[in-house]
Structure formats: C-alpha cells, structure tokens
Design an enzyme around this catalytic site. Structure first.
Site, PDB file in Angstrom:
ATOM      1  N   ASP A 189       0.866  -1.184   0.000  1.00 42.43           N
ATOM      2  CA  ASP A 189       0.000   0.000   0.000  1.00 42.43           C
ATOM      3  C   ASP A 189       0.903   1.234   0.000  1.00 42.43           C
ATOM      4  OD1 ASP A 189      -2.235   1.599   0.053  1.00 42.43           O
ATOM      5  OD2 ASP A 189      -2.632   1.346   2.185  1.00 42.43           O
ATOM      6  N   ASN A 194       1.917   6.754   3.848  1.00 44.10           N
ATOM      7  CA  ASN A 194       2.556   5.607   4.490  1.00 44.10           C
ATOM      8  C   ASN A 194       4.079   5.646   4.442  1.00 44.10           C
ATOM      9  OD1 ASN A 194       0.051   4.633   5.089  1.00 44.10           O
ATOM     10  ND2 ASN A 194      -0.062   3.298   3.302  1.00 44.10           N
ATOM     11  N   ASP A 207       1.674   1.208   8.010  1.00 42.08           N
ATOM     12  CA  ASP A 207       0.545   0.507   7.380  1.00 42.08           C
ATOM     13  C   ASP A 207       1.038  -0.624   6.481  1.00 42.08           C
ATOM     14  OD1 ASP A 207      -1.329   1.969   8.712  1.00 42.08           O
ATOM     15  OD2 ASP A 207      -1.846   3.268   7.033  1.00 42.08           O
TER      16      ASP A 207
END
Length: 267
Positions: A189, A194, A207
């Site tokens: 992701d 992130n 994450d």
C-alpha cells in the site's frame, strides 16, 4: 475505544494523553500518545476480522513489521493484544513527516526522490528470505473472496469504474492479468501517507499489513496514483514521472500500472 484497554497496554500508557490521528485510510482507530519527557507512542485499535485482506488484520501487520525491522525502518511493535473482539497494537512513534503533508514547493522534488529511494531500498530485500506471499495468485484469490462476501466498496471505485459491479471488475481483472511477475518484497500500500521522511531520508514505513512478495508494479502503481491524486494537491501532474525516473524506470509499463491500480479496487 480506549476505555477498556488490555492490561499489558494500559500499564504502558499510564500518564499518556491520547490524540486521534485522522490521516490515512487503514480502517483502524489510530492514536498518538504523548507524555512530557517520554518517547511518543502510537496505538492502533480495530475489530478482529476474518477479511481475506491481511490489511484489515493487525496481527498480520505486527508480524510483518517485526520481520521488516531487520531491513528497513519501521515502528517498533511494543505490544500486540486481542481482547473482546478487538486487536490492539502499540508501537513506537517514528520521527518525521509523511509524504502526504503539505511540503514547500522547493522541497517537493527532494521528497519525491527520497520516496523513490526508499522504495528501491525495500525492493532490494532478498525475496527468498521473505515469508509473506502477496503474489498475484494470492491477491486474486483474496479479491475473488472479498467479491463473494460483498466486502468490496463500490463507492470507492475510481471514476472510470463507477457504475460497475465487483463481479464485472473481477472479469476485467482476470482478462488483463499480466503473463508474468517481477517479484520483490513490496509494501503493498505504498502511497504518500505511508512513507515518513526526516532530513530528506526515509525515517519509517507504516501501514504494512499488505506487505509481502509481489510484482514491483504493485508499489509503483499505487505511488504514482497517490502523487497525481486530488487527495495530494501539493503534487499533481508530472510528479509520477519524477518518481519513476528516480526509481530507475523512466519508461514504465503503463498497462501493468493500470492493472495493479485495478487490483487495488478490491481492497
């Protein structure tokens, strides 16, 4: 949500003040915890889930962060607990600013290059040592199961797919599946919120529930989309190419990028 914490976590948080963090789309409740003179902490809380997507399970994320910590900077997992149908993960707070923050115009090129360099570092981890599988066979099985369970968020589809059902999109996904994969250790992701940076370098990845072995285009597709998204207006058109050039792929496979963006619609 913080009233009935597991004892192991509650003990660590005595004297800390909690502040909710709204940035990001992990689906978990995320809290920054501060106490004068003490290192900052982050607490993630979410319901236990049987979702086929490991991104919805903190147990999976905790396991992956512990493994990745030997290779790249990630938060240190201090406690992981399950209680009364919820998962709790207490982590160290990583210094730095996320790529999604509003960077001064003169710093943006340096930020994007740092994000590309960080990804090259992650992708250089030896694949044969990674125990987590997120290759297409696994990801498509997850997408199919989420479709069957009605877990795919149709309202969150990109504009080009609005009005389509998850079943229709799954057919397109299977028809356009690449014939091969270029496996690396992926974030899963990799988007601006992130990636944390400090003094122009990677300070931490967050994450990480979807991390594992996958085609490098899994990460390239999501970061190029993030850089040109309306959610990140400080960047915009052209920054995807700056990122790809810095990563080392000035002439990317745009069809493969579109495929992995389509795959992400299921998660």
């Amino acid at each position: 949500m913080l009233e009935q914490l597991p004892e192991a976590i509650a003990r660590r948080l005595e004297g800390y003040q909690a502040e909710p963090i709204s940035m990001g789309m992990s689906g978990a409740g995320v809290y920054r915890l501060r106490q004068p003179g003490a290192t900052g902490l982050i607490l993630k809380v979410q319901p236990q889930s049987d979702d086929p997507d490991p991104g919805f399970r903190l147990a999976s994320e905790a396991e992956k962060m512990r493994w990745l910590s030997a290779w790249v900077p990630v938060p240190q997992v201090l406690e992981f607990c399950q209680q009364d149908g919820s998962e709790y993960m207490l982590m160290s707070e990583v210094a730095g600013r996320s790529g999604a923050e509003d960077w001064p115009s003169e710093e943006r090129a340096r930020v994007v290059v740092a994000i590309a360099e960080a990804l090259k570092r992650l992708h250089s981890i030896p694949v044969e040592q990674c125990p987590f599988d997120q290759r297409l066979e696994t990801k498509i099985a997850q997408a199919r199961r989420r479709t069957e369970l009605g877990l795919v968020n149709l309202e969150d589809f990109d504009e080009r797919w609005q009005g389509k059902s998850a079943e229709e999109l799954l057919e397109v996904l299977l028809e356009t599946r690449p014939a091969d994969e270029d496996w690396v250790v992926c974030h899963g992701d990799y988007c601006l919120p992130n990636v944390l940076l400090e003094q122009g370098k990677l300070s931490g990845l967050v994450d990480l529930g979807r991390a594992g072995i996958a085609d490098r285009y899994q990460d390239l597709a999501l970061m190029t989309r993030s850089l040109t998204s309306d959610l990140n207006p400080q960047f915009g058109e052209g920054w995807d190419r700056v990122f790809l050039e810095a990563y080392g792929i000035p002439q990317p496979d745009w069809e493969r990028i579109e495929f992995y963006r389509l795959l992400d619609e299921f998660f």
